[in-house]
Design an enzyme around this catalytic site. Sequence first.
Site, PDB file in Angstrom:
ATOM      1  N   CYS A 107       0.845  -1.163   0.142  1.00  0.00           N
ATOM      2  CA  CYS A 107      -0.133   0.093   0.030  1.00  0.00           C
ATOM      3  C   CYS A 107       0.756   1.224  -0.035  1.00  0.00           C
ATOM      4  CB  CYS A 107      -0.917   0.025   1.101  1.00  0.00           C
ATOM      5  SG  CYS A 107      -2.115  -1.424   1.241  1.00  0.00           S
ATOM      6  N   HIS A 143      -3.842   7.034   2.543  1.00  0.00           N
ATOM      7  CA  HIS A 143      -4.142   5.594   1.860  1.00  0.00           C
ATOM      8  C   HIS A 143      -5.554   5.313   2.393  1.00  0.00           C
ATOM      9  CE1 HIS A 143      -4.254   1.545   0.901  1.00  0.00           C
ATOM     10  NE2 HIS A 143      -4.016   1.051   2.067  1.00  0.00           N
ATOM     11  N   ASN A 188      -9.877  -0.571  -0.701  1.00  0.00           N
ATOM     12  CA  ASN A 188      -8.564  -0.418  -0.750  1.00  0.00           C
ATOM     13  C   ASN A 188      -7.870  -1.221  -1.961  1.00  0.00           C
ATOM     14  OD1 ASN A 188      -5.942  -0.952  -0.155  1.00  0.00           O
ATOM     15  ND2 ASN A 188      -6.103  -1.899   1.748  1.00  0.00           N
TER      16      ASN A 188
HETATM   17  N1  ACO Z   1     -18.700  -9.080   7.919  1.00  0.00           N
HETATM   18  C1  ACO Z   1     -19.220  -9.588   8.960  1.00  0.00           C
HETATM   19  N2  ACO Z   1     -18.415  -9.855  10.048  1.00  0.00           N
HETATM   20  C2  ACO Z   1     -17.250  -9.931   9.971  1.00  0.00           C
HETATM   21  C3  ACO Z   1     -16.453  -9.456   8.507  1.00  0.00           C
HETATM   22  C4  ACO Z   1     -17.443  -9.278   7.512  1.00  0.00           C
HETATM   23  N3  ACO Z   1     -16.937  -9.032   6.334  1.00  0.00           N
HETATM   24  N4  ACO Z   1     -15.167  -9.783   8.721  1.00  0.00           N
HETATM   25  C5  ACO Z   1     -14.929 -10.106   9.981  1.00  0.00           C
HETATM   26  N5  ACO Z   1     -16.027 -10.341  10.656  1.00  0.00           N
HETATM   27  C6  ACO Z   1     -16.154 -10.508  12.043  1.00  0.00           C
HETATM   28  C7  ACO Z   1     -15.174 -11.210  12.698  1.00  0.00           C
HETATM   29  O1  ACO Z   1     -15.342 -12.675  12.306  1.00  0.00           O
HETATM   30  C8  ACO Z   1     -15.321 -10.958  14.356  1.00  0.00           C
HETATM   31  O2  ACO Z   1     -16.185 -11.727  14.587  1.00  0.00           O
HETATM   32  P1  ACO Z   1     -16.328 -12.278  16.257  1.00  0.00           P
HETATM   33  O3  ACO Z   1     -16.040 -11.196  17.042  1.00  0.00           O
HETATM   34  O4  ACO Z   1     -17.287 -13.224  16.256  1.00  0.00           O
HETATM   35  O5  ACO Z   1     -15.079 -13.108  16.197  1.00  0.00           O
HETATM   36  C9  ACO Z   1     -16.063  -9.536  14.066  1.00  0.00           C
HETATM   37  O6  ACO Z   1     -16.356  -9.518  12.737  1.00  0.00           O
HETATM   38  C10 ACO Z   1     -14.913  -8.177  14.347  1.00  0.00           C
HETATM   39  O7  ACO Z   1     -13.653  -8.612  13.684  1.00  0.00           O
HETATM   40  P2  ACO Z   1     -12.399  -7.796  13.748  1.00  0.00           P
HETATM   41  O8  ACO Z   1     -11.400  -8.348  12.864  1.00  0.00           O
HETATM   42  O9  ACO Z   1     -11.977  -7.508  15.234  1.00  0.00           O
HETATM   43  O10 ACO Z   1     -13.034  -6.465  13.104  1.00  0.00           O
HETATM   44  P3  ACO Z   1     -12.251  -5.161  12.987  1.00  0.00           P
HETATM   45  O11 ACO Z   1     -13.118  -4.007  13.744  1.00  0.00           O
HETATM   46  O12 ACO Z   1     -10.821  -4.973  13.379  1.00  0.00           O
HETATM   47  O13 ACO Z   1     -12.338  -4.708  11.311  1.00  0.00           O
HETATM   48  C11 ACO Z   1     -10.976  -4.746   9.601  1.00  0.00           C
HETATM   49  C12 ACO Z   1     -11.705  -5.302  10.497  1.00  0.00           C
HETATM   50  C13 ACO Z   1     -11.870  -3.975   8.796  1.00  0.00           C
HETATM   51  C14 ACO Z   1     -10.299  -5.786   8.545  1.00  0.00           C
HETATM   52  C15 ACO Z   1      -9.786  -3.938  10.200  1.00  0.00           C
HETATM   53  O14 ACO Z   1      -9.293  -4.425  11.270  1.00  0.00           O
HETATM   54  C16 ACO Z   1      -9.169  -3.320   9.185  1.00  0.00           C
HETATM   55  O15 ACO Z   1      -9.447  -2.410   8.381  1.00  0.00           O
HETATM   56  N6  ACO Z   1      -7.664  -3.521   9.588  1.00  0.00           N
HETATM   57  C17 ACO Z   1      -6.613  -2.821   8.647  1.00  0.00           C
HETATM   58  C18 ACO Z   1      -6.549  -3.299   7.124  1.00  0.00           C
HETATM   59  C19 ACO Z   1      -5.645  -2.500   6.454  1.00  0.00           C
HETATM   60  O16 ACO Z   1      -5.373  -1.358   6.739  1.00  0.00           O
HETATM   61  N7  ACO Z   1      -4.994  -3.133   5.627  1.00  0.00           N
HETATM   62  C20 ACO Z   1      -4.137  -1.946   4.870  1.00  0.00           C
HETATM   63  C21 ACO Z   1      -2.690  -2.650   4.161  1.00  0.00           C
HETATM   64  S1  ACO Z   1      -3.526  -3.626   2.887  1.00  0.00           S
HETATM   65  C22 ACO Z   1      -2.206  -4.038   2.080  1.00  0.00           C
HETATM   66  O17 ACO Z   1      -0.836  -3.802   2.198  1.00  0.00           O
HETATM   67  C23 ACO Z   1      -2.132  -4.750   0.588  1.00  0.00           C
END
Ligand code: ACO
Length: 338
Positions: A122, A265, A295
Amino acid sequence: MNDLTKPFKRLPVALIGTGSYVPERRLTNSDLEKMVDTSNEWIVERTGIEERRIAAPDEKTSDMATKAALRAIEAAGIQPEEIDLLIVSTITPDTFTPSTACYVQANIGAKNAAAFDISAACCGFLFALKTAVQYIGCGQAKTALIISSEKLSHIVNWEDRTTCVLFGDGAGAAVLRTGSGKENDSAVLASDIGSDGTLTDILKVPGGGTAIPTTEDNINEKLYTLAMRGNEVFRHAVQHMKDSALSLIERTGIKPEDIALVVPHQANLRIINAVTSRIGIPPERVFVNLQKYGNTSGAACAIALDEAVRAGRAKKGDIVLMVAFGAGLTWSSAAIRL
Ligand code: ACO
């Protein structure tokens, strides 16, 4: 990694044109509801993403890069032959070798350029920018075309709801050239890049390289797709993007109120809000388009910059702060006077 201080007189570097391209096909959150156990509400609340673009099956990373590049070249008002450095950042190259940059070079007729790829996920566009700034600053190049292009749909596991809702395809480009050095003319004022290789495991495509070669079993296990520990990535993203942006602000002497627009980003609206509030920039001075594209890795910053310029959100003379974070881990920022 800081700018070199004074081994020689550095030449100023101007940004003279931007361009971008996104594929036609839209994949909405409601489309994804039919593919995996997710909901529009969850995706919008946790990420801000409403839809993303998906490249056609026969549309290559270099095809998208070429379209973005031609738009940047047109905006810059230059001929392809004037380009002497062509850098593509991508984690989804057309082929392992030759580089995607070489395909783009042939497509646009940039026959006088040295062309190569870089890989910084990214952060790729800002790593490419920093690289081009060093070449131009040292007098080793005069006109650089930098592109980030990603076909992430190719490396997404469409059965994994924790990642497939996040990513999209697209490309963005910019032309950099030796600047005038005059006070109000365009200039890359400063840039910062960094990485932490102890955290490679929290975001990676494990298979397909020499570590886990392509075998039938590995393909069946989908080891060629993106795997991410989202929570950890989120935490590091906020910390490093904030630190990188603040160090740049401190180094250049720019005050937050001097920054006309932050172009971050486009991974997650909550990350963008957390970072920009910590560096003291109100939401109306932050450019966000992730609701439309998700993204697109390194292309995200580049597409956002081009859209901001074309929409008049960032005008000639404005100072724009770009800041990114990605796999590696990598982080980067740049302050640019347009
Ligand atoms: N739909 C519904 N529920 C979901 C989904 C979905 N698509 N995805 C995960 N969940 C569930 C999980 O299973 C979890 O359930 P549980 O509590 O029963 O275990 C719950 O939602 C919470 O999951 P978290 O992973 O804690 O959710 P979070 O609030 O952290 O959001 C996310 C996840 C959106 C991926 C976030 O962590 C994020 O944006 N992280 C950064 C990603 C990023 O910036 N990447 C950049 C680099 S990418 C690159 O370099 C190519």
